[in-house]
Design a protein around this motif. Sequence first.
Motif, PDB file in Angstrom:
ATOM      1  N   LEU A  16      -8.400  -0.103   1.797  1.00  0.00           N
ATOM      2  CA  LEU A  16      -8.112  -1.324   1.470  1.00  0.00           C
ATOM      3  C   LEU A  16      -9.085  -2.216   1.182  1.00  0.00           C
ATOM      4  CD1 LEU A  16      -5.528  -2.472   4.476  1.00  0.00           C
ATOM      5  CD2 LEU A  16      -5.182  -1.418   2.140  1.00  0.00           C
ATOM      6  N   GLY A  17     -10.428  -1.578   0.705  1.00  0.00           N
ATOM      7  CA  GLY A  17     -11.294  -2.393   0.229  1.00  0.00           C
ATOM      8  C   GLY A  17     -11.344  -2.286  -1.321  1.00  0.00           C
ATOM      9  N   PRO A  18     -12.617  -2.175  -2.054  1.00  0.00           N
ATOM     10  CA  PRO A  18     -12.629  -2.325  -3.300  1.00  0.00           C
ATOM     11  C   PRO A  18     -11.604  -1.462  -4.084  1.00  0.00           C
ATOM     12  CG  PRO A  18     -14.970  -2.438  -2.517  1.00  0.00           C
ATOM     13  CD  PRO A  18     -14.056  -2.280  -1.460  1.00  0.00           C
ATOM     14  N   GLU A  19     -11.045  -1.473  -5.225  1.00  0.00           N
ATOM     15  CA  GLU A  19     -10.291  -0.563  -6.079  1.00  0.00           C
ATOM     16  C   GLU A  19     -11.145   0.659  -6.142  1.00  0.00           C
ATOM     17  OE1 GLU A  19      -8.682  -0.058 -10.521  1.00  0.00           O
ATOM     18  OE2 GLU A  19      -7.933  -1.638  -9.232  1.00  0.00           O
ATOM     19  N   GLN A  20     -10.428   1.885  -5.858  1.00  0.00           N
ATOM     20  CA  GLN A  20     -11.364   3.306  -6.094  1.00  0.00           C
ATOM     21  C   GLN A  20     -10.591   3.873  -7.181  1.00  0.00           C
ATOM     22  OE1 GLN A  20     -14.160   4.080  -4.118  1.00  0.00           O
ATOM     23  NE2 GLN A  20     -14.015   2.144  -3.706  1.00  0.00           N
ATOM     24  N   PRO A  21     -11.497   5.003  -7.748  1.00  0.00           N
ATOM     25  CA  PRO A  21     -10.759   5.844  -8.948  1.00  0.00           C
ATOM     26  C   PRO A  21      -9.543   6.620  -8.490  1.00  0.00           C
ATOM     27  CG  PRO A  21     -13.124   6.210  -8.643  1.00  0.00           C
ATOM     28  CD  PRO A  21     -12.806   5.161  -7.746  1.00  0.00           C
ATOM     29  N   PRO A  22      -8.551   6.780  -9.207  1.00  0.00           N
ATOM     30  CA  PRO A  22      -7.392   7.402  -8.924  1.00  0.00           C
ATOM     31  C   PRO A  22      -7.602   8.478  -7.962  1.00  0.00           C
ATOM     32  CG  PRO A  22      -7.110   6.826 -10.966  1.00  0.00           C
ATOM     33  CD  PRO A  22      -8.534   6.530 -10.772  1.00  0.00           C
ATOM     34  N   LEU A  23      -8.732   9.621  -8.154  1.00  0.00           N
ATOM     35  CA  LEU A  23      -8.689  10.807  -7.439  1.00  0.00           C
ATOM     36  C   LEU A  23      -9.073  10.508  -6.049  1.00  0.00           C
ATOM     37  CD1 LEU A  23     -10.451  13.204 -10.050  1.00  0.00           C
ATOM     38  CD2 LEU A  23      -8.244  13.344  -9.027  1.00  0.00           C
ATOM     39  N   HIS A  24      -9.807   9.376  -5.806  1.00  0.00           N
ATOM     40  CA  HIS A  24     -10.014   9.030  -4.253  1.00  0.00           C
ATOM     41  C   HIS A  24      -8.681   8.787  -3.455  1.00  0.00           C
ATOM     42  CE1 HIS A  24     -12.537   7.157  -1.191  1.00  0.00           C
ATOM     43  NE2 HIS A  24     -11.512   6.392  -0.962  1.00  0.00           N
ATOM     44  N   TYR A  25      -7.791   8.228  -4.141  1.00  0.00           N
ATOM     45  CA  TYR A  25      -6.453   7.914  -3.391  1.00  0.00           C
ATOM     46  C   TYR A  25      -5.511   9.284  -3.503  1.00  0.00           C
ATOM     47  CZ  TYR A  25      -7.627   2.962  -4.142  1.00  0.00           C
ATOM     48  OH  TYR A  25      -8.140   1.686  -4.238  1.00  0.00           O
ATOM     49  N   VAL A  26      -5.850  10.054  -4.372  1.00  0.00           N
ATOM     50  CA  VAL A  26      -5.174  11.339  -4.704  1.00  0.00           C
ATOM     51  C   VAL A  26      -5.456  12.207  -3.211  1.00  0.00           C
ATOM     52  CG1 VAL A  26      -4.923  13.672  -5.476  1.00  0.00           C
ATOM     53  CG2 VAL A  26      -4.750  11.413  -6.909  1.00  0.00           C
ATOM     54  N   SER A  27      -6.910  12.113  -2.934  1.00  0.00           N
ATOM     55  CA  SER A  27      -7.435  13.022  -1.799  1.00  0.00           C
ATOM     56  C   SER A  27      -6.810  12.234  -0.330  1.00  0.00           C
ATOM     57  CB  SER A  27      -9.036  12.566  -1.734  1.00  0.00           C
ATOM     58  OG  SER A  27      -9.720  13.243  -2.741  1.00  0.00           O
ATOM     59  N   ALA A  28      -6.458  11.212  -0.432  1.00  0.00           N
ATOM     60  CA  ALA A  28      -5.727  10.527   0.818  1.00  0.00           C
ATOM     61  C   ALA A  28      -4.299  11.176   0.939  1.00  0.00           C
ATOM     62  CB  ALA A  28      -5.790   8.988   0.785  1.00  0.00           C
ATOM     63  N   ASP A  43      -1.171  -4.843  -3.189  1.00  0.00           N
ATOM     64  CA  ASP A  43      -0.784  -4.433  -1.939  1.00  0.00           C
ATOM     65  C   ASP A  43      -1.764  -4.646  -0.659  1.00  0.00           C
ATOM     66  OD1 ASP A  43       1.557  -3.320  -2.918  1.00  0.00           O
ATOM     67  OD2 ASP A  43       0.779  -1.347  -3.418  1.00  0.00           O
ATOM     68  N   ARG A  44      -3.112  -4.618  -1.094  1.00  0.00           N
ATOM     69  CA  ARG A  44      -3.989  -4.786   0.017  1.00  0.00           C
ATOM     70  C   ARG A  44      -3.763  -6.066   0.828  1.00  0.00           C
ATOM     71  NH1 ARG A  44      -9.118  -3.927  -3.941  1.00  0.00           N
ATOM     72  NH2 ARG A  44      -7.641  -5.538  -5.135  1.00  0.00           N
ATOM     73  N   TRP A  45      -3.430  -7.152  -0.063  1.00  0.00           N
ATOM     74  CA  TRP A  45      -3.164  -8.595   0.765  1.00  0.00           C
ATOM     75  C   TRP A  45      -1.872  -8.384   1.668  1.00  0.00           C
ATOM     76  CZ3 TRP A  45      -5.552 -13.224   0.426  1.00  0.00           C
ATOM     77  CH2 TRP A  45      -6.562 -13.463  -0.497  1.00  0.00           C
ATOM     78  N   PHE A  46      -0.682  -7.685   1.140  1.00  0.00           N
ATOM     79  CA  PHE A  46       0.234  -7.699   1.859  1.00  0.00           C
ATOM     80  C   PHE A  46      -0.010  -6.761   3.367  1.00  0.00           C
ATOM     81  CE2 PHE A  46       3.793  -4.450   2.909  1.00  0.00           C
ATOM     82  CZ  PHE A  46       4.746  -5.381   3.560  1.00  0.00           C
ATOM     83  N   TYR A  47      -0.623  -5.822   3.139  1.00  0.00           N
ATOM     84  CA  TYR A  47      -1.000  -4.989   4.458  1.00  0.00           C
ATOM     85  C   TYR A  47      -1.995  -5.709   5.393  1.00  0.00           C
ATOM     86  CZ  TYR A  47       0.249  -0.245   2.291  1.00  0.00           C
ATOM     87  OH  TYR A  47       0.923   0.882   1.686  1.00  0.00           O
ATOM     88  N   PRO A  89     -12.535  -9.601   1.940  1.00  0.00           N
ATOM     89  CA  PRO A  89     -11.269  -9.761   2.665  1.00  0.00           C
ATOM     90  C   PRO A  89     -11.560  -9.722   4.359  1.00  0.00           C
ATOM     91  CG  PRO A  89     -11.036  -8.303   0.715  1.00  0.00           C
ATOM     92  CD  PRO A  89     -12.513  -8.565   1.141  1.00  0.00           C
ATOM     93  N   ASP A  90     -12.675  -8.981   4.720  1.00  0.00           N
ATOM     94  CA  ASP A  90     -12.973  -8.884   6.187  1.00  0.00           C
ATOM     95  C   ASP A  90     -13.433 -10.398   6.778  1.00  0.00           C
ATOM     96  OD1 ASP A  90     -12.453  -6.104   6.241  1.00  0.00           O
ATOM     97  OD2 ASP A  90     -14.536  -5.521   5.722  1.00  0.00           O
ATOM     98  N   PHE A  97      -9.933 -10.831  -6.020  1.00  0.00           N
ATOM     99  CA  PHE A  97      -9.814 -11.522  -4.741  1.00  0.00           C
ATOM    100  C   PHE A  97      -9.511 -12.976  -4.715  1.00  0.00           C
ATOM    101  CE2 PHE A  97     -11.902 -13.735  -1.457  1.00  0.00           C
ATOM    102  CZ  PHE A  97     -11.206 -13.216  -0.113  1.00  0.00           C
ATOM    103  N   LEU A  98      -9.981 -13.565  -5.800  1.00  0.00           N
ATOM    104  CA  LEU A  98      -9.655 -15.026  -6.165  1.00  0.00           C
ATOM    105  C   LEU A  98      -8.202 -15.041  -6.611  1.00  0.00           C
ATOM    106  CD1 LEU A  98     -12.830 -16.042  -8.160  1.00  0.00           C
ATOM    107  CD2 LEU A  98     -12.373 -16.769  -5.801  1.00  0.00           C
TER     108      LEU A  98
END
Length: 790
Positions: free
Chosen positions: A673-685, A650-654, A190-191, A236-237
């Motif tokens: 907004l990079g590769p999909e992460q495990p749910p706990l990674h997003y929970v930390s955010a 949502d990554r495309w939208f942002y 995406p970058d 991504f495709l």
Amino acid sequence: MNFRSITNHFRLLTADRPFPLEKPKAVQFPVIDICNSRCQMCRIWENKQSVDISVEDLRKGLSDSLFSEVESIGFNGGEPTLRKDLRDLVQVVVESLPKLRGVSLITNAFKYRQVNEQIEAMGKILKPRGISFDVMVSLDGFEEVHDRVRGRDGNFENAYHVIDFIKSSPLVDSVRIGCTVIRENVNHLPDLLDFCIRNDLYIKYRQGVPHQRLYTESLKSPYALTFAEKYEFVEFLEGLILSYEPAPLQRLFYRSLIDQIILDAPRRAGCAWQHKGATITARGELAYCAVKSKVISPNIAEGSPSEAYFGNQDHLDSILRNDCDKCHHDYVGVPGKADYRRLFFEKLDNRFGIKSRVKRLPGFVLFNRARQKRRFQGQLDHFRNLPQQIRLTESGSEGQLKGKRVMICGWYGTETLGDKAIVAGVITAIRARLGPETKFTIASLNPYVTEMTRNQMPELEGVDIASLDHAASISATMDYVVFGGGPMMAIDPLAPMQVLFERARAAGVTTIAAGVGVGPLGPKWLNQSIGRILDLCDVRIYRDDKSRRNALELGVSAEQDPVAEDPAYTWLRDVPPIDGSTKSGKVLLLGLRDFPYRDYASDLSEQDSLMLKQSYETVMVDVVRELMSKHPDLTVRPLPMCTNHFGSDDRWFYRRLFRELAAAGVNLDYSLLGPEQPPLHYVSAFQEADAILAMRFHSLVFGTALGANCVAIDYTMGRGKVRSLAEKHNVPMLGMRELESGRLSRMLSQALEAECHPNFDYDLLRFENLLDTALRASTEQDSRPAEVAV
């Protein structure tokens, strides 16, 4: 569209595949066998010298009648600009090919001054003759990522010098970027796309594959994508198809490549080299395609290229039989009949607006509704007619599997972060009552998506994943069939869910709706299907009062059915806290999404809906700009609740929404907004956030569960879930029509400055207790009458 064009389309629509071999229309010409890059996916650069065809031999070879129909030729390598006589080769080509209309050049642009000189020399030959000149610059990542792939520091910067030159050159007709995807860059695509969009550059992506011309037949490691990397690449495709790529044949290539990568399906994309393409190697050898073809003539200047080309059809047929279906190379051409027919009618529609005209015909709405209803009935018939397994042993009999068997269904295979939390909450609650040996199966619309979820979450370890066909075949062998949270909404995939419950109930299986929403509702037949599924449930637990009211409207006897919180809260209760002692500054987390106006603003005209959508996006950009100006220590962090195309990634939208802000130097934190992460990674955010702007329903669930101050946006236009949850937890909220930059900015500033405190009281957690009571009651029942199967 003239008569000749219509005749050609008719021929392509009706002709058998593969097409008969004809004189080549396209030639690729790698003019040199050395390179000054050190690419991970290529070994040409290991060559120290190149034995190249001479200008004289090229002229002699191209004089053969085989090349009399060539319309395009591509110069590549190695690095073609390393040939000092490149302009002489171009001169020979334009003098020898009477029907030549286009020349292309692919360059790594490393020695940019030399590259620019060669491009200018080529252009001066081609421009006066009216021959189109296309230049593709190879970029395999943004900045240092490209340099790593290419093995050369400064390669990206040098390439930009070439890009800047050719964009402004009157001698170059089109500029393209080519990206080869391998393990080194697959998580950074995406970058590079953002860079290309900002600089008005068209980019084409290809998968790196073993390639005999590049001496990589036995090279495996750069190409050996892991499952997670394949998942990231295909998503991504999917985004390129939906949001970027304009060319129908290239979109079809991406669609074909997706299915090849993730489903191991045969190639659907067409390929000109199957019947009208040739390769001339740097040595002057002749071959069909560059990927699999053997050399069919050692030198086009000797003997007869025509005889070699048409005399080796057995070899070409062998490639077609044994290799083409598995080929991932980025050739394109005329596809199979079904795909060509679809593309042809799409072209007609784009030109003449056929679909919009048909939609305006009297009676179209009724006709379309009838067609949709027939399609749904067809789905029901399909799943009802599948073979059905039955139990071979009774409870307690010899050979009985240890532990209860539980099938969880819903919209899995399209799961968002919220869905992952839901299924983990449902499994946690069921396992607490039935024991750790409980055997779970998840019925998935797209098993590869659920496989990604299983790999990310320890709660899903050992869980089986079943396609919908398989799930329908085995649902009667379960002890429990559970609609595991999420909305029961009026969409076509209700059909398999209905059949799962019909078969389960007929076999005496306990059926449960576990923390479900009901709605959005829709056409009568889909609403009836929702009501049918709910009627087939022994236990119904809703996630909000609105859902229970909707169930009552559908005729379900829901008066005594309980309402609890969303099952995701059960999982979120047990996530470990983070250490926030090193945090500096305030964090605003964004839980936004593209506005799905067709689903939630169907009462508005298309024009009014689009105006509302544009207003929403403008407000979001203005608010972020204002907040970051007002709070210098503020970090604004977009978080994608959905990272697959099924639910609108949502990554495309942002990236689209904030592209201009990022280009202007506004420092948004894109780390999520990079590769999909495990749910706990997003929970930390979520745990790190001081305030959350919550639009996605489960971003509000996560925010209220984890104690951040939330401001909600009700994108459902007052129709349900977001408003219900916000009101339940006293979260300040604005509807889509109420959005205004100053007002929203003030609400978020207050949220950022206020002290964070938990909004959710886990002592009042009802879902887990209600489900536990239902499961206890079901295990105490010896039997109950089964309903007659439909």
